[in-house]
Design a protein around this motif. Sequence first.
Motif, short mmCIF file in Angstrom:
data_model
loop_
_atom_site.label_atom_id
_atom_site.label_comp_id
_atom_site.label_asym_id
_atom_site.label_seq_id
_atom_site.Cartn_x
_atom_site.Cartn_y
_atom_site.Cartn_z
N ILE A 189 0.81 -1.16 0.16
CA ILE A 189 -0.01 -0.02 -0.07
C ILE A 189 0.83 1.23 -0.06
O ILE A 189 0.56 2.20 -0.80
N SER A 190 1.84 1.02 0.64
CA SER A 190 2.68 2.38 0.79
C SER A 190 3.46 2.84 -0.20
O SER A 190 3.90 4.00 -0.48
N PHE A 191 3.74 2.06 -1.27
CA PHE A 191 4.23 2.27 -2.33
C PHE A 191 3.18 2.80 -3.41
O PHE A 191 3.50 2.92 -4.60
N GLY A 192 1.80 2.82 -2.97
CA GLY A 192 0.90 3.19 -4.02
C GLY A 192 0.18 2.10 -5.00
O GLY A 192 -0.45 2.46 -5.79
N SER A 193 -0.01 0.73 -4.33
CA SER A 193 -0.50 -0.06 -4.81
C SER A 193 -1.97 0.11 -5.02
O SER A 193 -2.78 0.44 -4.00
N LEU B 100 -2.66 7.95 -3.89
CA LEU B 100 -1.73 6.94 -4.66
C LEU B 100 -0.71 7.56 -5.48
O LEU B 100 0.64 7.15 -5.20
N ARG B 103 1.81 8.59 -2.64
CA ARG B 103 2.60 7.39 -2.28
C ARG B 103 3.66 7.17 -3.23
O ARG B 103 4.57 6.72 -2.81
N ARG B 104 3.33 7.40 -4.56
CA ARG B 104 4.27 7.03 -5.43
C ARG B 104 5.43 7.68 -5.76
O ARG B 104 6.53 7.15 -6.01
N ILE B 132 4.47 -0.42 -10.24
CA ILE B 132 3.07 -0.41 -9.85
C ILE B 132 2.57 1.25 -10.42
O ILE B 132 1.35 1.53 -10.70
#
Lengths: 282, 417
Positions: A189-193, B100, B103-104, B132
């Motif tokens: 989640i923290s990597f933006g999944s 999102l 976070r990315r 991702i």
Amino acid sequence: MFEQMHQIINIGGWFETIINWLMDNLGPFFNAIREGVNSVLSVLNNILLFPHPLIMIAIFTALAWWLAKRGIGIFTLIGMLLIYYMGFWDVTMDTLALVITSVVIALVIGVPIGIWSSKNEMVERIVRPILDFMQTLPAFVYLIPAVLFFQLGAVPGVIATLIFSLPPVVRLTNLGIRQVPVEIKEAAISFGSTPSQMLFKAELPVAMPTIMAGVNQTIMLALSMVVIAGMIGAGGLGNEVLKGITQLKIGLGFESGISIVILAIFLDRVTQALAANSGPER
Amino acid sequence: MNVIEVKNLFKIFGEHPNRAFPLLEQGKSKAEILEKTGNTVAINNANFFVKKQEVFVIMGLSGSGKSTVIRCLNRLIEPTRGEVLIDEFDIVKMSREDILQTRRKKMSMVFQHFALLPQRTILGNAEYGLEISGVEEEERRQKAMEALDQVGLQGYEHQFPSELSGGMQQRVGLARALANDPEVLLMDEAFSALDPLIRNQMQDELLELQARMNKTIVFITHDLDEALKLGDRICIMKDGAVVQTGTPEEILTEPADDYVKAFVQNVDRTKVITASSIMRKATMVTLPKDGPNVAIRRMEQAGISAIYAIDSERYFKGIIRIDDAVKLSRSKTDDLSSITFDGVYTTTPDTPIGNLLGWAIESSYPMAVQDETGKLLGIVDRSAIMAEVNNNFDEEDMPVTLKEWEANGSELTEQEG
């Protein structure tokens, strides 16, 4: 007294009513399923019986050798040759087609249900008792309604096998995903999944060994259901075992029994090797 | 500029979080609120900000809410109330898509137990974040390789996490976080699972990396030594509330309350307290304006035997000893620069006093503190260092004279007898 009670709470009666209603109203639906399953079965059957048995044996041996170990390959070669020379090759392939069909359907239904119940407590609470029910209800109890819906033959055999063998893959998919470490989920989640990226890139791969263990169990249960399915004309090795019992041909029963065991060991070792391969490295 | 600003942040776990607020306002404790409402107060009105490119350490014992706080920063945990501003945008109010993207692109996280994907290779793990976000394979491979290089993992790309030691695995975790080139690194007890030697090494490497990359780092730890070593500023939390925020020296020298005081008691102060905090003003003469008589008079007034000489722009020139000055004055010359003595020790304001101790004892003159250009900032004398070191000890650990010890010992024997 007991009779009176029975009349007040007449579960059997209700069950009959439901079955009758389903048969009267959903006939075309069941027919469609029967046709569908039948065509899958016959395609598979044709594929398995198309090459010469010795060629198929070579393919199975190579598969076992490559996926599992050399020992399993040698076992497959000897075992399958034994089946062939006992004259059970065609019925064994019938059984294999039945098992594969049931297992594929079980996976198509079971894995998504397993995923869903791992994500949703409510779903899990509903699904669990149903799975208990499917696993413990004596097979004969649903064998007859299966025949009523799908007529005699291999299709009710597939359906009965499906009911019996579906639970492990649902349970172990659910368990596998729930056991994915919280930190790995958090990392995803923290990597933006997105939720689907998390499922397909993190959760399912990490849960794969557990899910494969469920697949293995499903295959084993499907095989053990084969004999019972023979009673409703599913054919295959189950039919031979049944013949052996009913006609007191002890030798026939034993030979077909051995064939089932050989097929079971082959399938078990190969799927176990697949499960081990799905883990990290090696 | 502040990259992160946390304002009036609350996180209350439980069925009815709002029931806890009136009790919090009455000043009830965490335990009382849990008993009365069944809710756990994880964060209680936290306020802090993180400046651009600093290492901000949040320190507290387990249950202090530090891990919850860091998870509120990227909304792994939904705050109950309050604002979390990332570059002035409130992450609590952001849409799913914006979160999102934040976070990315903006922030990456490093986890205590590494949280690597076991079925992926090291390279596969490092490029997860880029994958991702939809970065092309070639580009993400290249960026992941660069990140692995930065943490010293070249040559390991095709191994699996289970084949690496803990320290190596955490490097992969760090590389994965760096591959996205985020502005902010969130590190949740990143080194706590490593054994002490490796932990120390990783801390050094992080500082080295930080010197090159200048990220904004939020680092969570329960280890005060780690906090003091890494932190530009430290925030100490207790029971979900922020007790004190300040530089390591402020925390050590001016603990806000007894809790912090108890915490810092066992710290080796000599490694943290720097020359700047104990230096005092030097008695000075300015060259070439002042002559020997001025120097002598100032030394006599201050009762010292040497005076610090600077030029008109405050650059340190050396010391002038009283006997040299007297000689010069007798010979009727004015030029002090002929007798400046440059054998005096100098140091920078950021040097920990532990490093100065040995030289201070050896040297007969107070040490001069210079900035990097060579301007004199002040002096540090032996007694100041000693006093600071001694501050550390409990009274019972203090050395005693033989006389005192005998007096004590005889008391004991009397009692025993």
